[in-house]
Design a protein around this motif. Structure first.
Motif, mmCIF file in Angstrom:
data_model
loop_
_atom_site.group_PDB
_atom_site.id
_atom_site.type_symbol
_atom_site.label_atom_id
_atom_site.label_comp_id
_atom_site.label_asym_id
_atom_site.label_seq_id
_atom_site.Cartn_x
_atom_site.Cartn_y
_atom_site.Cartn_z
ATOM 1 N N TYR A 1 -19.302 -24.690 18.976
ATOM 2 C CA TYR A 1 -18.570 -24.018 17.905
ATOM 3 C C TYR A 1 -18.326 -22.529 18.200
ATOM 4 N N SER A 2 -18.563 -22.104 19.446
ATOM 5 C CA SER A 2 -18.331 -20.717 19.876
ATOM 6 C C SER A 2 -19.071 -19.703 19.001
ATOM 7 N N ALA B 1 -14.073 -25.784 10.271
ATOM 8 C CA ALA B 1 -12.665 -26.061 9.983
ATOM 9 C C ALA B 1 -11.792 -24.814 10.015
ATOM 10 N N THR B 2 -12.383 -23.623 9.865
ATOM 11 C CA THR B 2 -11.574 -22.415 9.709
ATOM 12 C C THR B 2 -11.686 -21.424 10.863
ATOM 13 N N ASN C 1 -11.075 -15.119 24.825
ATOM 14 C CA ASN C 1 -9.887 -15.240 23.984
ATOM 15 C C ASN C 1 -10.058 -16.345 22.950
ATOM 16 N N GLN C 2 -9.467 -16.135 21.785
ATOM 17 C CA GLN C 2 -9.450 -17.179 20.759
ATOM 18 C C GLN C 2 -8.461 -18.257 21.172
ATOM 19 N N GLU C 3 -8.878 -19.514 21.051
ATOM 20 C CA GLU C 3 -7.973 -20.595 21.434
ATOM 21 C C GLU C 3 -8.307 -21.857 20.653
ATOM 22 N N GLY C 4 -7.298 -22.434 20.016
ATOM 23 C CA GLY C 4 -7.426 -23.756 19.435
ATOM 24 C C GLY C 4 -8.482 -23.914 18.362
ATOM 25 N N VAL C 5 -8.470 -25.063 17.736
ATOM 26 C CA VAL C 5 -9.429 -25.374 16.685
ATOM 27 C C VAL C 5 -10.733 -25.850 17.293
ATOM 28 N N LEU C 6 -11.790 -25.760 16.506
ATOM 29 C CA LEU C 6 -13.085 -26.248 16.943
ATOM 30 C C LEU C 6 -13.164 -27.765 16.799
#
Length: 401
Positions: free
Chosen positions: A72-73, A178-179, A188-193
């Motif tokens: 979940y980063s 979910a958010t 870098n931020q990428e895609g949904v979890l």
């Protein structure tokens, strides 16, 4: 697993001069943004104390950054350093971001979030900032960051609670997953979890998740320890000490670095000894089993691990403090060497333990070890962390009258 070293190296800034300077300034320097909060210094001091408590809980979880913290980063989202100070200053001037902070933070640059985003606002040169230095914009920002930090820690607890016993934190966790967005190896931020899953159940029940056998899961306990041992020695201490990256200093504003390092190795002791706050091995722990399995080689490797573990803790404790000022001191090299020896000792232990693959008796014992590890190490640590992160959030809210 996401590489914390790589993620955090990407976030490097030219911050060393700021860390060493005696003339810290607010994140926001525009006159219109420098109105300060009304509040008491005692309340701010308490928030700083609560930061240190919650910080210790987090650092004592770093031997098990696999599972939810990775998938979940949560690790890079809450614990990236150095602080991206210029980016933070820009956010504090960004009316759109500041008007919708809770949503902004879910996908923001991880270099301005979490423990170190809070630390940057709360501390200077190892002490709490003066209350008349905290701007209203900074206050609004750290309230949102602290709330997000609590939600992240609640997610860790829920994701390792095999009994799913806390409905409120289960709800928080599912909303968090979910958010928020994933963070790649470059920060870098990428895609949904990935969807919410229960890692506690999977670790206890081989073949239902990421671990095919109980022995494989037990060996993950060791590799989790090796990951953080390597990071502390090679990166957290090693990069500044060698001069490869003098700005790569963890918790430089609170002067908390050596405490961070020490608590990271405490997390290994807890994991191996089978209990949070352990001083001797739990009878259901990995160390206890390996000492008493009837294999002389395994017992010898285990005794070596115990010796090297105690030595590494002692050598870190003896480092010259604060690390932010004395990162080139000879005591750093002594600690690095001790950590390398501990890593090697764990490698030998894991290799010998791996020789039991396919042994039904060992599989059964490993299942006992893993169940105890989930309940008495991982879950208890994360539950304590979430409780204290919630307390930290509440303390930060109280800074402003």
């Amino acid at each position: 697993m996401v590489s914390k070293m790589k993620t955090k190296n990407v976030m490097k800034m030219a911050v060393l001069a700021t860390v060493m300077s005696t003339g810290f300034t607010s994140c926001s320097s525009d006159d219109a943004n420098t109105s300060t909060v009304t509040g008491s210094q005692a309340v701010l001091d308490q928030a700083c104390n609560d930061w240190k408590v919650a910080r210790a809980n987090w650092e004592q979880s770093e031997a098990f950054l696999f599972g939810a913290a990775d998938v979940y980063s949560i690790d890079p989202h809450t614990d990236t350093w150095p602080v991206a100070a210029n980016d933070l200053a820009n956010v504090l001037r960004d009316e759109k971001a500041m008007s919708n902070l809770e949503n902004f933070i879910k996908t923001a640059n991880s270099g301005i979030l979490g423990y170190h985003g809070l630390e940057y606002v709360l501390f200077r040169q190892g002490a709490p900032r003066k209350i008349d230095q905290i701007t209203n914009l900074e206050y609004n920002y750290i309230c949102a960051v602290a709330k997000d930090l609590y939600q992240a820690t609640a997610t860790l607890e829920a994701a390792w609670d095999s009994k799913e016993s806390n409905a409120e934190r289960q709800k928080i966790a599912k909303e968090y997953v979910a958010t928020h967005l994933a963070i790649d190896d470059d920060g870098n931020q990428e895609g949904v979890l990935a969807g919410f899953q229960n890692f506690g159940k999977a670790f206890k029940n081989p073949g239902t998740g990421d671990w095919a056998t109980a022995l494989e899961a037990t060996q993950e306990i060791i590799s989790g320890c090796q990951d953080i041992i390597g990071e502390v020695g090679d990166s957290k201490i090693g990069l500044p000490y060698t001069g490869e990256d003098a700005a790569y200093i963890e918790s430089p504003y609170a002067y908390n670095s050596i405490i961070d390092f020490y608590d990271n190795i405490v997390s290994c002791k807890n994991a191996l000894y089978g209990q949070m706050g352990a001083t001797t091995p739990n009878e259901k722990s990995l160390i206890y089993f390996c000492k008493n399995a009837g294999n002389a080689t395994l017992a010898a490797h285990t005794n070596n691990v115990v010796s090297k573990l105690d030595d590494a803790l002692a050598k870190i404790k003896a480092m010259k403090s604060p690390f932010a000022l004395y990162y080139s001191d000879a005591s750093c090299k002594v600690a690095i060497d001790a950590l390398g020896e501990l890593d090697d000792a764990l490698g030998e232990l894991s290799e010998t333990l791996g020789g039991y693959a396919g042994n039904a008796t060992v599989e059964a014992q490993c299942k006992v070890i893993n169940e105890n590890y989930v309940d008495n190490v991982v879950l208890i640590t994360y539950r304590t962390l979430a409780d204290n992160a919630q307390k930290l959030y509440q303390s930060i809210v109280k800074i402003k009258n």
